[in-house]
Structures are given as structure tokens and as C-alpha cells.
Scaffold this active site. Structure first.
Site, PDB file in Angstrom:
ATOM      1  N   GLU A   1       0.816  -1.210   0.000  1.00 14.49           N
ATOM      2  CA  GLU A   1       0.000   0.000   0.000  1.00 14.49           C
ATOM      3  C   GLU A   1       0.852   1.263   0.000  1.00 14.49           C
ATOM      4  O   GLU A   1       0.409   2.319  -0.467  1.00 14.49           O
ATOM      5  CB  GLU A   1      -0.934  -0.014   1.214  1.00 14.49           C
ATOM      6  CG  GLU A   1      -1.965  -1.135   1.169  1.00 14.49           C
ATOM      7  CD  GLU A   1      -2.688  -1.345   2.483  1.00 14.49           C
ATOM      8  OE1 GLU A   1      -3.840  -1.814   2.443  1.00 14.49           O
ATOM      9  OE2 GLU A   1      -2.103  -1.063   3.561  1.00 14.49           O
TER      10      GLU A   1
ATOM     11  N   ASP B   1     -11.547  -6.390  -2.331  1.00 16.62           N
ATOM     12  CA  ASP B   1     -12.329  -7.630  -2.320  1.00 16.62           C
ATOM     13  C   ASP B   1     -13.759  -7.315  -1.921  1.00 16.62           C
ATOM     14  O   ASP B   1     -14.040  -6.285  -1.306  1.00 16.62           O
ATOM     15  CB  ASP B   1     -11.722  -8.630  -1.330  1.00 16.62           C
ATOM     16  CG  ASP B   1     -11.528  -8.038   0.049  1.00 16.62           C
ATOM     17  OD1 ASP B   1     -12.461  -8.134   0.862  1.00 16.62           O
ATOM     18  OD2 ASP B   1     -10.450  -7.449   0.322  1.00 16.62           O
TER      19      ASP B   1
END
Length: 239
Positions: free
Chosen positions: A12, A200
Site C-alpha cells: 500500500e 475484495d
């Protein structure tokens, strides 16, 4: 204005590091802090490690050492709200814990005893994020604003996901660090913005985990892209 960007994982943080010149680096436990030049501006990059405790430790170290004016949490998330797709981005307007239960003492679901039920993010800073979206060219993802939950669990099990949806019907996405960052920063009066890209869709068992693994690098770039637009908007507003 001193801005800090915090993310839980190296994946990230990678989009920011790739665009930065690192001037100094230190590490305490899992927490990595880098003084950097990002888009020609000084910035603090913080890789916290995964989970609430790592996030709270990272924020405390960050604030005690660097005293930022604003913290931006950029990272991935699991989608609860209908219509959200992998790659979409959500800007948090409110945070709640999704896995705290002291209801037997009269508290609400998600409320830590003796603490607020919810944490509303600073409206003026959220408005800056809305302005950044309004002036941007067509975004390569859908953008939404709303409630983000922080939980210690990866939300792959359908029964748990349905309970979360029924208990927090306005939830957009969940993460594993965001509210720990917000709560710790609130102790110091430091505002936080959270930019969460969907990696997700919750409640799909092993497919949820596979989606996270397969999409993390790409969605990290989406979160970083909007964070960059936000930083640009802040800089232009300060001129």
C-alpha cells in the site's frame, strides 16, 4: 502544512515510495517512518504494520516525533455496500468499530466502553476531498463517501458479513487499521482523512482472500491516486 501518509503494508505504501525521494528512514518494531519529498513537497510516510495496535503505535510515534497537521490513511478495504466493485475508492466520512460488543453494559454495538459510539471525520477536510474529486479529470474508478468499519477479522464468511450489514446498514467498506488511526490521532487533536480502495467483496469465502491477494497492488495505486489528488488540492488551496 505538514502532511503524513500512513498505510499498513509495503504494497500500500509502494506507490508513494515510487514517487518520492526518501531523505531519512527509521524503524521501531513494525513501524517504518520515512521523511520524503513527494511531488516536490516534504511529506512523512509511515508504514504501520497490519492491525489496530500497530496502527495506534505508529500514529503515536508519528505525532510525538513529527507533529503533522493532517494524517491521510491510504489503503485497501473489503466492500459491503451493494454496487461497489474491486478498484472503487471510498473516502471515509465516519468510522465505527465493527467487532466491539459491550452491549450488556448498555453500550451500542461497536462502541468501546467510555468512548464515543462513532467518529465523524472532520467535515472541512472531507469537503476538501470532495473538491479534489470535483476538479479532477475523469477518475479511472468510482468514488464514494461514507461509513467505514474497522475490524480485526478478514470478512470472508457470509454469515458474519450479513450480521455486519444488518447491524451497520450504511457501511460502505471495512479495514483493519483506520479507526485505530483516527482514535489515536483524536487524542492529540490531529485530523485524519482515510482513502480506501476496494480489494475484495466481503462474504465470498476463499474467493475473498484470493481477490485481496490478486488485486492489492492495483487497488493500492487507486487509493494512492486519489490521495495524490487530495494532496494537490490541499497545496493549491494553501496558495
Amino acid at each position: 502544512m505538514r502532511i503524513a501518509i500512513i498505510a499498513a503494508m509495503a504494497e500500500e505504501m509502494a506507490p508513494f515510495r515510487s514517487e518520492s525521494r526518501i531523505q531519512a528512514r527509521s524503524q521501531v518494531g513494525k513501524v517504518i517512518v520515512e521523511e520524503a519529498i513527494y511531488r516536490d513537497q516534504p511529506i512523512i510516510l509511515v508504514e504501520s504494520g497490519i492491525g489496530k495496535v500497530n496502527a495506534a503505535v505508529a500514529v503515536t510515534l508519528l505525532i510525538e516525533r513529527y507533529k503533522p497537521d493532517l494524517i491521510i490513511n491510504s489503503g485497501s478495504s473489503g466492500a459491503f455496500a451493494d454496487g461497489l466493485k474491486v478498484g472503487d475508492v471510498v473516502v471515509a466520512t465516519q468510522y465505527r468499530y465493527g467487532d466491539v460488543d459491550a452491549t450488556c453494559f448498555g453500550y451500542e454495538h461497536g462502541q468501546v466502553p467510555q468512548m464515543p459510539v462513532k467518529y465523524d471525520l472532520d467535515e472541512e477536510w472531507v469537503d476538501v476531498a470532495r473538491q479534489a474529486a470535483a476538479v479532477a479529470d475523469k477518475l479511472p474508478y468510482s468514488l464514494d463517501f461514507g461509513l467505514v468499519l474497522t475490524l480485526d477479522s478478514f470478512m470472508s464468511e457470509s454469515e458474519r458479513v450479513e450480521w455486519i450489514k444488518s447491524t451497520f446498514p450504511s457501511v460502505k467498506v471495512s479495514d483493519m487499521e483506520g479507526l485505530a488511526i483516527v482514535q489515536a490521532a483524536a487524542q492529540y487533536g490531529i485530523p485524519v482523512l482515510a482513502i480506501k480502495a476496494v480489494s475484495d467483496i466481503t462474504g465470498h469465502g476463499g474467493d475473498t482472500a484470493d481477490s485481496f491477494d490478486d488485486n492489492l497492488d492495483d487497488v493500492a495505486k487507486h487509493a494512492a491516486h486519489f490521495t495524490e489528488l487530495l494532496v494537490q488540492q490541499i497545496q493549491s488551496s494553501a496558495v
